[in-house]
Structure formats: C-alpha cells, structure tokens
Scaffold this active site. Structure first.
Site, PDB file in Angstrom:
ATOM      1  N   LYS A 124     -82.532  60.196 -48.728  1.00  0.00           N
ATOM      2  CA  LYS A 124     -83.269  60.175 -47.461  1.00  0.00           C
ATOM      3  C   LYS A 124     -84.468  59.271 -47.632  1.00  0.00           C
ATOM      4  O   LYS A 124     -85.003  59.150 -48.744  1.00  0.00           O
ATOM      5  CB  LYS A 124     -83.759  61.581 -47.103  1.00  0.00           C
ATOM      6  CG  LYS A 124     -84.014  61.767 -45.625  1.00  0.00           C
ATOM      7  CD  LYS A 124     -82.737  62.131 -44.919  1.00  0.00           C
ATOM      8  CE  LYS A 124     -82.884  62.183 -43.422  1.00  0.00           C
ATOM      9  NZ  LYS A 124     -81.704  62.833 -42.815  1.00  0.00           N
ATOM     10  N   ASP A 164     -82.417  58.665 -38.306  1.00  0.00           N
ATOM     11  CA  ASP A 164     -82.823  60.073 -38.243  1.00  0.00           C
ATOM     12  C   ASP A 164     -83.926  60.104 -37.173  1.00  0.00           C
ATOM     13  O   ASP A 164     -83.958  59.201 -36.318  1.00  0.00           O
ATOM     14  CB  ASP A 164     -83.319  60.560 -39.628  1.00  0.00           C
ATOM     15  CG  ASP A 164     -83.452  62.073 -39.701  1.00  0.00           C
ATOM     16  OD1 ASP A 164     -82.428  62.752 -39.853  1.00  0.00           O
ATOM     17  OD2 ASP A 164     -84.580  62.602 -39.571  1.00  0.00           O
TER      18      ASP A 164
HETATM   19  P1  NDP Z   1     -84.612  61.609 -32.308  1.00  0.00           P
HETATM   20  O1  NDP Z   1     -85.824  60.901 -32.794  1.00  0.00           O
HETATM   21  O2  NDP Z   1     -83.582  60.877 -31.546  1.00  0.00           O
HETATM   22  O3  NDP Z   1     -85.047  62.872 -31.451  1.00  0.00           O
HETATM   23  C1  NDP Z   1     -85.865  63.848 -31.976  1.00  0.00           C
HETATM   24  C2  NDP Z   1     -86.210  64.850 -30.881  1.00  0.00           C
HETATM   25  O4  NDP Z   1     -86.852  65.977 -31.474  1.00  0.00           O
HETATM   26  C3  NDP Z   1     -87.163  64.299 -29.844  1.00  0.00           C
HETATM   27  O5  NDP Z   1     -86.948  64.924 -28.614  1.00  0.00           O
HETATM   28  C4  NDP Z   1     -88.514  64.691 -30.443  1.00  0.00           C
HETATM   29  O6  NDP Z   1     -89.551  64.800 -29.491  1.00  0.00           O
HETATM   30  C5  NDP Z   1     -88.209  66.041 -31.032  1.00  0.00           C
HETATM   31  N1  NDP Z   1     -89.102  66.289 -32.166  1.00  0.00           N
HETATM   32  C6  NDP Z   1     -89.266  65.503 -33.256  1.00  0.00           C
HETATM   33  N2  NDP Z   1     -90.193  66.023 -34.065  1.00  0.00           N
HETATM   34  C7  NDP Z   1     -90.617  67.141 -33.463  1.00  0.00           C
HETATM   35  C8  NDP Z   1     -91.574  68.106 -33.802  1.00  0.00           C
HETATM   36  N3  NDP Z   1     -92.291  68.013 -34.950  1.00  0.00           N
HETATM   37  N4  NDP Z   1     -91.735  69.166 -32.962  1.00  0.00           N
HETATM   38  C9  NDP Z   1     -91.025  69.259 -31.815  1.00  0.00           C
HETATM   39  N5  NDP Z   1     -90.117  68.354 -31.422  1.00  0.00           N
HETATM   40  C10 NDP Z   1     -89.914  67.315 -32.249  1.00  0.00           C
HETATM   41  O7  NDP Z   1     -83.982  62.276 -33.626  1.00  0.00           O
HETATM   42  P2  NDP Z   1     -82.494  62.854 -33.834  1.00  0.00           P
HETATM   43  O8  NDP Z   1     -81.985  63.428 -32.573  1.00  0.00           O
HETATM   44  O9  NDP Z   1     -81.725  61.840 -34.558  1.00  0.00           O
HETATM   45  O10 NDP Z   1     -82.791  64.037 -34.887  1.00  0.00           O
HETATM   46  C11 NDP Z   1     -83.008  65.393 -34.493  1.00  0.00           C
HETATM   47  C12 NDP Z   1     -82.721  66.310 -35.665  1.00  0.00           C
HETATM   48  O11 NDP Z   1     -81.354  66.157 -36.059  1.00  0.00           O
HETATM   49  C13 NDP Z   1     -83.533  66.055 -36.931  1.00  0.00           C
HETATM   50  O12 NDP Z   1     -83.760  67.290 -37.585  1.00  0.00           O
HETATM   51  C14 NDP Z   1     -82.603  65.199 -37.783  1.00  0.00           C
HETATM   52  O13 NDP Z   1     -82.896  65.298 -39.147  1.00  0.00           O
HETATM   53  C15 NDP Z   1     -81.271  65.856 -37.456  1.00  0.00           C
HETATM   54  N6  NDP Z   1     -80.072  65.067 -37.701  1.00  0.00           N
HETATM   55  C16 NDP Z   1     -79.916  63.821 -37.171  1.00  0.00           C
HETATM   56  C17 NDP Z   1     -78.740  63.116 -37.379  1.00  0.00           C
HETATM   57  C18 NDP Z   1     -78.496  61.775 -36.778  1.00  0.00           C
HETATM   58  O14 NDP Z   1     -77.405  61.244 -36.982  1.00  0.00           O
HETATM   59  N7  NDP Z   1     -79.408  61.212 -36.027  1.00  0.00           N
HETATM   60  C19 NDP Z   1     -77.666  63.657 -38.220  1.00  0.00           C
HETATM   61  C20 NDP Z   1     -77.901  65.004 -38.678  1.00  0.00           C
HETATM   62  C21 NDP Z   1     -79.073  65.657 -38.424  1.00  0.00           C
HETATM   63  P3  NDP Z   1     -90.731  63.675 -29.412  1.00  0.00           P
HETATM   64  O15 NDP Z   1     -90.133  62.554 -28.639  1.00  0.00           O
HETATM   65  O16 NDP Z   1     -91.848  64.369 -28.726  1.00  0.00           O
HETATM   66  O17 NDP Z   1     -91.057  63.289 -30.834  1.00  0.00           O
HETATM   67  O1  2IT Z   2     -79.414  64.125 -41.521  1.00  0.00           O
HETATM   68  C1  2IT Z   2     -78.421  63.364 -41.440  1.00  0.00           C
HETATM   69  O2  2IT Z   2     -77.304  63.702 -41.834  1.00  0.00           O
HETATM   70  C2  2IT Z   2     -78.628  62.043 -40.846  1.00  0.00           C
HETATM   71  N1  2IT Z   2     -79.733  61.741 -40.412  1.00  0.00           N
HETATM   72  C3  2IT Z   2     -77.506  61.052 -40.815  1.00  0.00           C
HETATM   73  C4  2IT Z   2     -77.383  60.331 -42.135  1.00  0.00           C
HETATM   74  C5  2IT Z   2     -76.389  59.203 -42.167  1.00  0.00           C
HETATM   75  O3  2IT Z   2     -76.345  58.552 -43.220  1.00  0.00           O
HETATM   76  O4  2IT Z   2     -75.668  58.971 -41.199  1.00  0.00           O
END
Ligand code: NDP
Ligand code: 2IT
Length: 446
Positions: A124, A164
């Site tokens: 990461k 992420d």
């Molecule tokens: P994005 O940046 O696209 O969206 C994140 C969302 O969560 C936004 O709405 C953001 O609001 C909110 N958020 C972020 N930080 C906080 C916080 N501290 N408190 C409250 N709300 C918060 O990220 P993703 O959708 O990609 O990621 C969301 C989650 O999913 C994370 O935990 C990530 O690790 C996990 N994840 C992502 C993957 C991927 O492929 N993208 C794969 C697997 C897991 P704001 O705009 O106000 O910051």
């Molecule tokens: O938390 C996760 O699994 C991710 N943010 C996606 C990682 C990836 O390599 O696609």
C-alpha cells in the site's frame, strides 16, 4: 505463538501506529489456533516475518500550487509481502495518511490478495496530500512529483499500485503518464488505468459489485436475497457508487450515502436517476453530498460528520473509511434489526463493534473478503496487459463473480463454528494466511 505476546512486542517496537496494531490483533486472534497446529511455522518465526513489512519506502514530495508556492508532502510505499506474487495494492491520497495507516492497509492487503486466488503480494502507498479543493493542474503536478520518487520502487513484475481513497482514474492516469515518460516503457505498472491505455472493463465497478456479490452469497446461506431490502451505504466515492448501482440493479432500496461532512437519507430510495446525479456531482463537479437535498428536497441531510448507522435498515455496506462503525453504531444497527453488514471499506468496523455483530449472530463480512473484488479485477487487468488483449465486460464480470463466490466458500470452509454460525473474520484470516505461510515456508529464510 502466543498472540498476545507477539502483539505486545510489535506495539513496543512500533509505537504510535494504532490502526496497524488493530489490524494485526484481529488477524493474530483468529489464526492462533491454526498456526499452532504447525510447529514448523514457529521454528521459522513466521509470524514476525508476516507482521513486519518487507520494506518501507518514504520520501518527500515537493510540488507547486497555483499561487506559485512550493509545497511539501510525505510519500510512502509499504511493500509488505511478495511470497505469492508481485507487491500489489492501492495508493491513498488523504490528509489523514500516515505510516501506521498504510502499514495496516498493506498488512490487510496481503491476506486479501491471497484470498483472490490470483498471484499477488501485498502493498500500500500514499501521501498526506488531499486532492480535495485542489485544481486539476495542482493534482497533476502533485501526481507527477509523487511518481518522480515512486518510480524507483515499482515495476510491472515488482510492485503494481492502483487507486484507493483520493486516487481514482484521473490520478492513476497522471501517475502512469509520468512513469512512462521517466522509463520510456509502456507497461502494466499501475492498474485502474483508462480503457484507452490498458485499463480493464469493470475495474471501476469491481469493488462495489464484488461486495454485493459477496453479500448475495451470505444472504443465500439464510435463504434471503437483496431484492426489497433496505440498505445503508456510507461514502459517495468509487466503492459506494458502484455498490449502490448493483444494489439498485438487484432490486434493493438504497437509503443513504455520505461523505466526511455528513450523510443524506432518502426515504424514497436513491434510484438509478438519482445515482446518476450523485455520480455527476462527485466525479465531474467534485461536489459535496449535501447538494443532493437541493436537487431532491424530500431527502434529508445530516451534517457535522454524522454517520448513517442510526437509521433503520436490513443491510449496511460501509464504503468510506476505517473505524466508521463504532460500538454504539453497531448496537443501534442490531437494535434496528440489521441482518447483514458487508465491508466495502477497509477495516470500517472497530473491534468492539465486530463483537456486537458476532454476538448477535448477524451476517458480518470483513473487508479483506468482501471488498477483494477491486484488487481481483486489478489482477485481471495485469493478466490482460501481459497478454496484450482486452477481455469483454461480460468476461471480466463473470470472473469477478466466480472469485467472490470462491472467497465466500473459503470463508465458510475455515470459519464455520460448532453451532453452524459462519465467523467470516476467522474464515478469511485463516484461508488468506495459510497460502502465504506455505509459500514463505517453501522459499526459505529470505
Ligand atoms: P474515494 O476517494 O472514491 O471515496 C471515499 C469516500 O469516503 C468519499 O465519499 C469520502 O468523503 C469518504 N471518506 C474518506 N475519508 C473519510 C473519513 N475520514 N471520514 C468520513 N468519510 C470519509 O475512495 P474509495 O471509494 O476508493 O475507497 C473507499 C474505501 O474502500 C476505503 O476504505 C478504501 O480503502 C476501500 N477500498 C477501495 C478499493 C478501490 O478499488 N478503490 C478496493 C477495496 C477497498 P470526502 O469526499 O468527504 O473525503
Ligand atoms: O484496498 C484495496 O484492495 C484497493 N484499494 C485496491 C488495490 C488494487 O491494487 O487494486
């Protein structure tokens, strides 16, 4: 091993990293029994070698803002374990990023990637730079400056980052452009790329879709389906959006979405048209979720960082960030009759809240199982890049579905307790751990 002692030792050696300690504690507590059936693991001190990252790269990133000021941020890449494949995992850009958070995410990623059935190690990276409120040009300059350093640590067979929090298609593309410029190589060094330059169909959708496929498998064990269920979703980013899309497709009713400022509650449900509005608002205009109620006045907005967990529903799909469901929220969810909680985010539920769910015997899936669809399709993107071919959306979706079913089966296999309750945390941890452990044992002390 004595899990308590190993944890105390790690806390002493690496103080001030509570999220890392939390993630390690959860895994050690559930694999201890299985681990101790293999005395050869302990003789090789496997547990310390599995908890401590292989390597941590840290660097300063300097970039220029639109006013001409020179700004600095920290950059990191935590390469946790490459026993089963090249290091693989996302990059997070958010003001809250620090080494402890990235160590927790890289540790989790190692087990998650093992569960996917694909050959990927765990890593990461990220920065305490937040794209929120920055111009497009500032984001580009930051991504380029970040890659000037990261380039030394990654490669298509060495370490393959992706997105992420705060890193989506735009940021991946800027980083890819700079990597290509610096190396003069067009390679699959990042996943989540645009479709025109090596990206995979269904990668943007994969985490959210995958979580709902996993949810479907869990519900099936109780003769239930998503259709007609009321669903709470947190977040409004990549994962939340495609989670909502799949729930709507399957006939569920999405009541909430959120961002870090607060959440919206729509009693009529967020339908396809309303989700299109949210996607445009968030992805095109980079707006705030509160603007939803100006467009749809029958919905309510709850500000001051309020979370949606006190609303009544059947299913909760936390999709924002770590530790967003605490014990009080878990108790409220259970009191309101929640049937299933499936984690789109990484470690969104605190240890106390997990206990509440498990004691209530509800269906509860940890992120490393439920959100593995994202990195799985990243793995499929790597395969397509190696083949120099692109698969159809149907092909990728079919494989994603099969992977999520397989992860569910493994959780049931390793996590079913004597009364028949499936402890998905234990199942995911043991299944993920065993594959990495066997690979490490075979490869000797390296
Ligand atoms: P994005 O940046 O696209 O969206 C994140 C969302 O969560 C936004 O709405 C953001 O609001 C909110 N958020 C972020 N930080 C906080 C916080 N501290 N408190 C409250 N709300 C918060 O990220 P993703 O959708 O990609 O990621 C969301 C989650 O999913 C994370 O935990 C990530 O690790 C996990 N994840 C992502 C993957 C991927 O492929 N993208 C794969 C697997 C897991 P704001 O705009 O106000 O910051
Ligand atoms: O938390 C996760 O699994 C991710 N943010 C996606 C990682 C990836 O390599 O696609």
């Amino acid at each position: 091993m004595d899990a308590k002692k190993v944890l105390e030792d790690l806390k002493r050696r690496f103080p001030g990293e509570p999220e890392y300690h939390q993630a390690v504690a959860e895994v050690l507590g559930t694999i201890e029994e299985e681990y101790n059936k293999h005395p050869e693991f302990d003789r090789a001190n496997l547990i310390e070698r599995l908890c401590i990252p292989d390597r941590i790269c840290q660097f300063r990133v300097t970039w220029q803002d639109d006013q001409g000021n020179y700004r600095t941020n920290m950059g990191y890449r935590v390469q946790h374990n490459n026993a089963i494949g090249p290091y693989k995992g996302g990059i997070r850009f958010h003001a809250s990023v620090n080494l402890g958070i990235l160590k927790f995410l890289a540790f989790e990623q190692t087990f998650k990637n093992s569960l996917t059935t694909l050959p990927m190690g765990g890593a990461k990276g990220g920065s305490d730079f937040s794209p929120r409120g920055k111009s497009n040009a500032e984001v580009m300059r930051f991504c380029q400056a970040f890659m000037l350093e990261l380039v030394r640590h990654i490669g298509p067979d060495m370490d393959v980052p992706a997105g992420d929090i705060g890193v989506g298609g735009r940021e991946v593309a800027y980083m890819f452009g700079m990597y290509k410029k610096l190396t003069r190589e067009f390679s699959g060094v990042l996943t989540g790329k645009g479709l025109e330059f090596g990206g995979s169909l269904i990668r943007p959708e994969a985490t959210g879709y995958g979580n709902v496929y996993f949810l479907q498998e869990m519900l099936k064990t109780r003769g239930q389906s998503v259709e007609g269920k009321k669903v709470l979703i947190s977040g409004a980013g990549n994962v939340a959006q495609y989670t909502a899309e799949k729930v709507i497709q399957l006939g569920g009713k999405v009541l909430t979405m959120s961002d870090s400022d607060g959440y919206i509650y729509d009693p009529d449900g967020i339908d396809r048209e309303k989700l299109d509005y949210i996607m445009e608002l968030k992805n095109l205009y980079r707006g705030r979720i509160r603007e939803y109620v100006e467009q749809y006045p029958t919905a309510q907005y709850h500000g001051d960082g309020a979370k949606p967990w006190f609303e009544k529903a059947d299913i909760a799909l936390p999709s924002a960030t770590q530790n967003e469901i605490n014990e009080d929220a878990a108790r409220a969810l259970v009191a309101n009759g929640i049937m299933a909680v499936s984690e789109g985010a990484n470690m969104p539920t605190t240890p106390e809240a997990i206990r509440v769910f498990q004691e209530a015997k509800i269906l509860y899936a940890p992120g490393k199982a439920a959100n593995a669809g994202g990195v799985s399709v990243s793995g499929l993107e790597m395969s397509q890049n190696s083949e120099r071919l692109s698969w159809t959306a149907e092909e990728v979706d079919r494989r994603l579905h099969a992977i999520m079913e397989n992860i569910h089966q493994n959780c049931v296999k390793y996590g079913t307790e004597s009364d028949g309750y499936v402890n998905y945390v234990k199942g995911a941890n043991v299944a993920g751990f065993m594959k990495v452990a066997k690979a490490m044992m075979a490869q000797g002390i390296v």
